[in-house]
Design a protein around this motif. Structure first.
Motif, short mmCIF file in Angstrom:
data_model
loop_
_atom_site.label_atom_id
_atom_site.label_comp_id
_atom_site.label_asym_id
_atom_site.label_seq_id
_atom_site.Cartn_x
_atom_site.Cartn_y
_atom_site.Cartn_z
N SER A 9 1.04 -1.33 -0.17
CA SER A 9 -0.14 -0.03 0.11
C SER A 9 0.86 1.33 0.18
O SER A 9 0.36 2.32 -0.30
CB SER A 9 -0.82 -0.05 1.27
OG SER A 9 -0.32 0.31 2.33
N LYS A 16 -3.20 -3.55 5.32
CA LYS A 16 -2.45 -4.43 4.81
C LYS A 16 -2.61 -5.76 5.73
O LYS A 16 -2.76 -6.68 5.08
CB LYS A 16 -1.02 -3.96 4.78
CG LYS A 16 -0.73 -3.19 3.57
CD LYS A 16 0.69 -2.98 3.44
CE LYS A 16 1.29 -2.17 4.74
NZ LYS A 16 0.66 -0.94 4.75
N VAL A 140 -3.09 -4.28 -3.96
CA VAL A 140 -2.91 -2.95 -3.49
C VAL A 140 -3.99 -2.19 -2.55
O VAL A 140 -5.24 -2.22 -3.01
CB VAL A 140 -2.79 -1.83 -4.57
CG1 VAL A 140 -2.60 -0.35 -4.11
CG2 VAL A 140 -1.54 -2.23 -5.62
N ALA A 142 -6.08 0.48 -0.57
CA ALA A 142 -6.15 1.88 -0.25
C ALA A 142 -7.36 2.23 0.57
O ALA A 142 -8.28 1.59 0.24
CB ALA A 142 -5.98 2.67 -1.92
N SER A 148 -3.25 8.26 0.83
CA SER A 148 -3.23 6.74 0.54
C SER A 148 -3.37 6.49 -0.71
O SER A 148 -2.60 5.81 -1.28
CB SER A 148 -4.58 6.11 1.27
OG SER A 148 -4.56 4.88 1.05
N SER A 152 -0.58 4.90 -3.00
CA SER A 152 -0.68 3.72 -4.04
C SER A 152 -0.15 3.78 -5.24
O SER A 152 0.23 2.85 -5.92
CB SER A 152 -2.05 3.38 -4.03
OG SER A 152 -2.58 3.21 -2.32
N LEU A 176 -6.84 -3.60 -6.90
CA LEU A 176 -7.12 -2.90 -6.05
C LEU A 176 -8.26 -3.47 -5.04
O LEU A 176 -9.40 -3.65 -5.30
CB LEU A 176 -7.53 -1.42 -6.34
CG LEU A 176 -7.92 -0.52 -5.28
CD1 LEU A 176 -6.78 -0.05 -4.80
CD2 LEU A 176 -8.86 0.58 -5.94
N LEU A 201 -6.26 5.50 -10.31
CA LEU A 201 -5.14 4.65 -10.24
C LEU A 201 -5.23 3.93 -11.57
O LEU A 201 -4.08 2.98 -11.61
CB LEU A 201 -5.31 3.70 -8.86
CG LEU A 201 -5.17 4.44 -7.63
CD1 LEU A 201 -5.35 3.53 -6.32
CD2 LEU A 201 -3.53 5.00 -7.45
#
Lengths: 271, 90
Positions: A9, A16, A140, A142, A148, A152, A176, A201
């Motif tokens: 992350s 996480k 990932v 977020a 954040s 990421s 994600l 992202l």
């Protein structure tokens, strides 16, 4: 052949370790053999979230340095047959992890399990790049929050540059998981929406985990949220994520807490 | 309530989104390019070194990003009599 998955992350505190424990337990609950590996050397917490803190004898560094064999360090979960934990060291520093040593341990883990899930430390330093180094798939994590999402984005850049797959010219599969999402606040314009984060992202969505009291309740008692309360909203989000990782097609929904008529009726009095 | 007040009531999330889009456009350019400059520097050095003796320290490659145009600046300092025999015979 095992799949190695890294949960990463950049930013700390986004979920996480919660995600690693939940995905690991959900995979085991769906019949897979799984090892969750804590790469957060010096600040290990996966053992605590998994409820195995008093069973740690050897850790990742002992195995990397050859002081212990892998089976000696693996902690088998008492509740789920297919689930094992390889804890991090609490006392040593991350420089004790050598590239070659980590590569050897990852190969051994690949041979033993269907899934290896690496819990990355926060940051973009060596610990984080070591955790992602041997991954086939990256998750990932977020929060719908500016710092954040920015971090990421940095991590996605690293996944495309610093992993073994990237260096071989292969593509790194990235997904994600958006955690601590509050649909009502997003609707009111107080929180980034799912679409906003996905557009920024531009990696595919694996799950949306709603903000929930269940996450803290589960970590309080040392049990992955998918195991502690499988009917809860975050547990259902993680269970769906795992089905998608296994290749199943599952409709994307943001789970909400199910409340019975009676509990709604007595909600005020009970609180 | 004035018009501005009414508009800002729509929430802070659109502001977050816009700030992120602008910031990340810059950061992606910066972090992506830093690698590109290193690669360019190495390859340019290799091409020139085939024909001339040059000092690796005397090669400067820099990239600038302006509003409309980006510039690539390559600055190589050559010593006198730098042509190698290979080039002289070729």
């Amino acid at each position: 052949m095992a799949k190695v998955l890294v949960v990463t992350s950049g930013k700390g505190g986004v979920g996480k370790t919660t995600t690693t424990a939940a995905l690991g337990a959900a995979l085991a609950q769906q019949g897979q053999s799984v090892c969750v590996v804590d790469f957060d050397v010096g600040l290990r917490n996966l053992d605590l979230v998994m409820g195995a803190e008093r069973r740690v004898v050897y850790d990742l560094i002992n195995v990397v340095q050859g002081d212990a064999k892998l089976p000696q360090a693996l902690i088998r979960d008492k509740r789920l047959d297919g689930l094992s934990l390889l804890p991090a060291s609490q006392t040593r520093d991350k420089d004790a992890l050598t590239d070659a040593g980590v590569a050897r341990v990852m190969d051994e883990l690949r041979a033993k399990f269907d899934w290896v899930i690496c819990d990355s430390p926060a940051g973009i330093e060596r610990g984080a790049t070591l955790a992602m180094r041997h991954a086939d798939v990256a998750v990932v994590v977020a929060n719908p929050e500016v710092s954040s999402v920015r971090d990421s984005d940095r991590i996605i850049g690293l996944l495309d540059a610093k992993t073994a797959r990237a260096e071989k010219g292969e593509t790194m599969e990235k997904h994600l998981i958006l955690t601590r999402y509050d649909p009502a606040r997003a609707e009111r314009g107080e929180m980034l929406r799912i679409d906003d984060v996905l557009e920024i992202l531009s990696i595919p969505l694996l799950a949306v985990v709603p903000e929930s009291e269940e996450v803290l309740k589960a970590s309080n008692v040392g049990s992955p949220v998918t195991l502690n309360n499988p009917a809860s909203a975050p547990a259902r989000a993680y269970a769906d994520a795992v089905r998608r990782l296994k290749g199943e097609t599952v409709a994307m929904v943001v789970p909400t807490e199910r409340r019975s008529f009676m509990s709604k009726l007595f909600q005020r009095r009970a609180a | 309530m004035n018009l501005l007040g009414f508009l800002t009531r729509r929430g802070s999330a659109p502001v977050a989104r816009e700030r992120l889009q602008i910031l990340l456009a810059h950061e992606r350019a910066a972090f992506g390019r830093s690698d590109l400059v290193t690669v360019l520097r190495k390859e340019i050095l290799a091409v020139i070194a085939k024909h001339m003796a040059i000092d690796g320290e005397k090669v400067k490659v820099s990239m600038d990003q302006g509003g409309d145009v980006s510039t690539l600046e390559i600055d190589i300092e050559l010593p006198t009599n730098s042509a190698t025999p290979a080039l002289a015979t070729a």
